[in-house]
Design an enzyme around this catalytic site. Structure first.
Site, short mmCIF file in Angstrom:
data_model
loop_
_atom_site.label_atom_id
_atom_site.label_comp_id
_atom_site.label_asym_id
_atom_site.label_seq_id
_atom_site.Cartn_x
_atom_site.Cartn_y
_atom_site.Cartn_z
N ASP A 27 15.46 11.92 51.95
CA ASP A 27 15.98 13.18 52.50
C ASP A 27 14.97 14.30 52.31
O ASP A 27 14.71 15.09 53.22
CB ASP A 27 17.30 13.56 51.81
CG ASP A 27 18.43 12.61 52.12
OD1 ASP A 27 18.41 12.00 53.20
OD2 ASP A 27 19.34 12.49 51.28
N GLY B 258 21.39 4.48 54.34
CA GLY B 258 22.80 4.15 54.20
C GLY B 258 23.19 2.90 54.96
O GLY B 258 22.41 1.97 55.15
N GLY C 55 16.87 1.59 49.70
CA GLY C 55 17.49 1.24 48.43
C GLY C 55 18.06 -0.16 48.35
O GLY C 55 17.78 -0.90 47.39
N LYS D 229 16.24 11.18 59.33
CA LYS D 229 16.21 10.39 58.10
C LYS D 229 17.20 9.24 58.25
O LYS D 229 18.39 9.44 58.51
CB LYS D 229 16.58 11.25 56.89
CG LYS D 229 16.49 10.48 55.56
CD LYS D 229 17.83 9.89 55.17
CE LYS D 229 17.73 9.12 53.85
NZ LYS D 229 19.06 8.69 53.37
N LYS E 194 21.53 16.82 49.71
CA LYS E 194 21.36 16.75 51.17
C LYS E 194 21.49 18.13 51.80
O LYS E 194 20.70 18.52 52.67
CB LYS E 194 22.39 15.79 51.77
CG LYS E 194 22.21 14.34 51.35
CD LYS E 194 23.21 13.42 52.03
CE LYS E 194 23.08 12.00 51.53
NZ LYS E 194 21.75 11.41 51.80
#
Length: 346
Positions: A245, A93, A126, A90, A304
């Site tokens: 996730d 970030g 995001g 995944k 997570k």
């Protein structure tokens, strides 16, 4: 990280990977050093991976041919352990927003594919979604860490994740020498979504109802790297935004993956949330559940960890939460005994 038994004496070495994405690569990549996990079954082998431009013929410090051969020889146990195994990653970030880290992830995926592993990349997006919502003067709203997604926002989410982020990653992987195929949960009914229980407050935020990996298997068998955007539709065709996730964990379980790896903006699971040096290198399901009960795992780390627990309960061998802010954290996690975060075992 890998568990490999060997009688070889511990050695440290460096990979120098030639990468065509030179515009994304800094001139000097920081060197990484992780404290080794305590496991007497692991080979004493440290991979110090850095991406660099091809060295000049006149470079005085260029490794000798014998040294390069030694590097490959020392990596053989790790390659043998994971060759042909599925690794679900995944991606999110800081690794999505930093060109240097993006280049690092792409290089790692291509290297792993070249030595016979079967990586599958799952992504959100995001920051890009927020960027385009701002351009369109649409406010971004979050509740309990989840994006409130009305019909207009859902349309933007689909366009950004499937049309921009996904295809950009595919292009980067292709340019680096592998062959990637971009998909979303819609394609081949890979994922079927359903609304989350509090959909009245969150709108078109979904969870995974079913996984049909049929479309992935031939791609993986022929050596392609699937790149999957975390959107899917329900049985009626309504699109939903799903946490990446969750998508990665459910795909790993459906594929019987060897490893699930979540790239994050933290070092991993900490024994003391206020002490970055208290990283838990390895823990089992029972231990991590106790940490949740004791309040040591809290906030955004809870979903997570629960994602990892669920995937392990469904047959995934190990699940790791690693520091995606570090260069080549994927190689450290898979191709060394040191790891790059926290590994959870069944």
């Amino acid at each position: 990280m890998a568990t490999v038994t060997s009688n070889a004496s511990p050695k440290s070495f460096s990979f120098s990977i030639s990468n065509p994405l030179q515009s994304l690569i800094p001139k000097k990549s920081p060197s990484l050093s992780y404290p080794p996990r305590k496991n007497h079954h692991r080979l004493g082998l440290s991979v110090n991976a850095s991406v660099s431009a091809p060295p000049s013929i006149t470079t005085a410090n260029a490794p000798s041919p014998d040294y390069r051969v030694e590097i490959l020889s020392e990596s053989l146990p790790f390659i043998q352990k994971f060759r042909g195994k599925t690794i679900v990653v995944k991606y999110g970030g800081a690794a999505m927003t930093s060109p240097e880290l993006k280049s690092s992830v792409v290089s790692d995926l291509v290297l792993l594919s070249c030595v016979g592993l079967c990586p599958i990349l799952v992504h959100g997006g995001g920051p890009d979604i927020n960027h385009y919502l701002k351009q369109l003067n649409i406010p971004a709203e979050f509740r309990d860490g989840l994006r409130v997604t009305d019909a207009t926002t859902m349309e933007i989410v689909s366009m950004v994740l499937v049309g921009k982020v996904n295809k950009n990653l595919v292009s980067l992987i292709n340019a680096a020498g592998a062959t990637a195929v971009g998909l979303s949960g819609h394609d081949g009914r890979l994922l079927t979504a359903r609304p989350v229980p509090n959909s009245a407050q969150l709108g078109f935020v979904g969870e995974v109802a079913r996984v049909d990996p049929s479309v992935l298997r031939p791609l993986v068998d022929y050596g392609y790297i699937p790149v999957i955007a975390s959107v899917a539709a329900d049985d009626s065709g309504q699109a939903y935004n799903i946490n990446a996730d969750t998508v990665a964990g459910e795909l790993a379980a459906a594929l019987g993956a060897e490893k699930l790896i979540l790239l994050t903006d933290v070092a991993g699971i900490l024994e003391d949330k206020e002490d970055p040096s208290s990283l838990v290198k390895e823990i089992d399901i029972k231990g991590v559940k106790k940490m949740i009960a004791d309040g040591k795992v809290a906030g955004g780390m809870i979903p997570k960890v629960k994602c990892c627990i669920r995937s392990l309960a469904q047959g995934v061998k190990t699940a790791s939460i690693i520091d995606g802010r570090r260069q080549h954290s994927l190689l450290h996690e898979i191709m060394s005994d040191e790891g790059a975060g926290t590994m959870i075992t069944g």
